[in-house]
Design a protein around this motif. Structure first.
Motif, PDB file in Angstrom:
ATOM      1  N   THR A  89      -2.570   5.862  10.035  1.00  0.00           N
ATOM      2  CA  THR A  89      -3.947   5.586   9.143  1.00  0.00           C
ATOM      3  C   THR A  89      -4.120   3.904   9.193  1.00  0.00           C
ATOM      4  O   THR A  89      -4.817   3.542   8.786  1.00  0.00           O
ATOM      5  CB  THR A  89      -4.075   6.004   7.947  1.00  0.00           C
ATOM      6  N   PHE A  90      -3.264   3.291   9.922  1.00  0.00           N
ATOM      7  CA  PHE A  90      -3.269   1.747   9.764  1.00  0.00           C
ATOM      8  C   PHE A  90      -4.632   1.242  10.070  1.00  0.00           C
ATOM      9  O   PHE A  90      -4.959   1.451  11.077  1.00  0.00           O
ATOM     10  CB  PHE A  90      -2.048   1.388  10.572  1.00  0.00           C
ATOM     11  N   GLY A  91      -5.022   0.396   9.031  1.00  0.00           N
ATOM     12  CA  GLY A  91      -6.316  -0.272   9.127  1.00  0.00           C
ATOM     13  C   GLY A  91      -7.472   0.186   8.697  1.00  0.00           C
ATOM     14  O   GLY A  91      -8.556  -0.099   8.551  1.00  0.00           O
ATOM     15  N   MET A 136      -3.497   7.514   1.346  1.00  0.00           N
ATOM     16  CA  MET A 136      -3.101   6.497   1.974  1.00  0.00           C
ATOM     17  C   MET A 136      -4.438   5.388   2.213  1.00  0.00           C
ATOM     18  O   MET A 136      -4.367   4.285   1.903  1.00  0.00           O
ATOM     19  CB  MET A 136      -2.179   6.388   3.225  1.00  0.00           C
ATOM     20  N   ILE A 137      -5.342   6.100   2.767  1.00  0.00           N
ATOM     21  CA  ILE A 137      -6.565   5.359   3.060  1.00  0.00           C
ATOM     22  C   ILE A 137      -7.191   4.921   1.673  1.00  0.00           C
ATOM     23  O   ILE A 137      -7.553   3.826   1.584  1.00  0.00           O
ATOM     24  CB  ILE A 137      -7.531   6.393   3.729  1.00  0.00           C
ATOM     25  N   VAL A 186       0.861  -1.211  -0.244  1.00  0.00           N
ATOM     26  CA  VAL A 186      -0.081   0.117  -0.007  1.00  0.00           C
ATOM     27  C   VAL A 186       0.816   1.258  -0.154  1.00  0.00           C
ATOM     28  O   VAL A 186       0.616   2.079  -0.624  1.00  0.00           O
ATOM     29  CB  VAL A 186      -0.897   0.156   1.274  1.00  0.00           C
ATOM     30  N   VAL A 187       1.788   1.226   0.836  1.00  0.00           N
ATOM     31  CA  VAL A 187       2.846   2.265   0.788  1.00  0.00           C
ATOM     32  C   VAL A 187       3.374   2.541  -0.744  1.00  0.00           C
ATOM     33  O   VAL A 187       3.650   3.791  -1.104  1.00  0.00           O
ATOM     34  CB  VAL A 187       3.898   2.282   1.609  1.00  0.00           C
ATOM     35  N   GLY A 188       3.732   1.533  -1.259  1.00  0.00           N
ATOM     36  CA  GLY A 188       4.202   1.525  -2.872  1.00  0.00           C
ATOM     37  C   GLY A 188       3.306   2.083  -3.702  1.00  0.00           C
ATOM     38  O   GLY A 188       3.497   2.858  -4.445  1.00  0.00           O
TER      39      GLY A 188
END
Length: 297
Positions: free
Chosen positions: A122-124, A67-68, A46-48
């Motif tokens: 924002t994880f998850g 990111m979300i 996801v970061v990529g």
């Protein structure tokens, strides 16, 4: 056509020493096998994904929103699986190595630090409409308003509606144009498999149908016709929102916006963040009626 940032000091040190990141990054527990065979966790993927559009999203809150969006699209594509191959996802992704090569070592460390920070904060978090993850469509630059799914596809989607994004007119990519001779136009069409003459292009080429917002539905020369998307690909245009005009005996194609125009404008989201809006507010603005839920509480 086709971003999130940053982490903690230990992560930065890891990057500086090893050239890799993600040592302190929380994990989804979903394995992605990259095209080269390397296996990484889904959150690293996801970061990529987020890194693939960093030229438009720079503000911290915009990066969180972005990111979300990336995480939502990743998890929707993966479904219930715990292992997936990159080639099966059809999602934009850039590796750490490519990111460093494109930006240089110093810039890469700064960019990746921001990406990992946005991932951590924002994880998850994932966007839902009711009980389903949304199709979090996005585009680089709108035409000044985003476009509804109903206008483009004639299928209404409650969270893909038209909203004001007038800050996009400030983007360098808001308007672009191509000028060519009619001979060059005919050659491009021939390269695409259509036999056309310069004279016919000059005399009969026209936009026959477009949406209320200016997205072209049909272009014709009399001999052939194309959808706006087909014409966009043939002439490498930024979007299918364009018009054709004679300009001193040559063809001028003026294009507005970049991308399909649905969902979140990346440039627009960054503009809203500059005005002080939080990432969650930006998402609710571009995807009205949606809510954030945590997939990994």
């Amino acid at each position: 056509m086709m971003l999130s940032l940053a982490f903690l000091l230990p992560g930065i040190c890891t990057m500086l020493i090893t050239g890799k990141t993600g040592g302190n990054q929380r994990k989804m527990g979903i394995t992605v096998t990259l095209k080269g065979g390397e296996k990484i966790d889904g959150e690293q993927f996801v970061v990529g994904m987020a890194a693939s559009e960093l030229s438009y999203v720079k503000e911290e809150e915009a990066l969180k929103a972005w990111m979300i969006v990336c995480r939502t699209n990743f998890l929707k594509a993966v479904g219930d699986g715990k292992a997936v191959k990159e080639k099966e996802l059809a999602l934009d992704y850039i590796s750490e190595e490519a990111l460093e090569k494109n930006n240089g070592r110093k810039a890469w460390v700064e960019v990746h630090n921001k990406l990992e920070k946005a991932s951590e904060e924002t994880f998850g978090e994932v966007l839902y409409y009711g009980k389903e993850k949304i199709d979090a469509l996005y585009h680089p630059v709108s035409t000044g308003r985003t476009v509804s799914a109903g206008e483009i596809y004639e299928v209404e989607v409650p969270y893909l509606v038209s909203v004001d994004s007038s800050q996009d007119v400030e983007s360098e990519e808001y308007m672009s144009m191509k000028i060519m001779t009619y001979e060059e136009c005919a050659k491009k069409l021939k390269k695409g498999g259509y036999q056309e003459t310069a004279d016919n292009c000059k005399q009969n080429l026209k936009v026959e149908a477009q949406t209320a917002g200016g997205f072209v539905q049909k272009v014709s020369t009399g001999n052939h016709s194309w959808t706006g998307e087909e014409w966009k690909k043939l002439f490498s245009l930024n979007s299918s929102n364009f018009y054709l005009e004679d300009y001193g005996g040559r063809l001028r194609i003026v294009t507005i916006g970049k991308g399909h125009g649905m969902g979140m404008s990346l440039y627009g989201a960054n503009g809203l963040a500059e005005k002080g809006l939080a990432g969650e507010t930006i998402l609710s603005y571009y995807y009205p009626g949606t809510e954030l839920k945590n997939e990994f509480p």
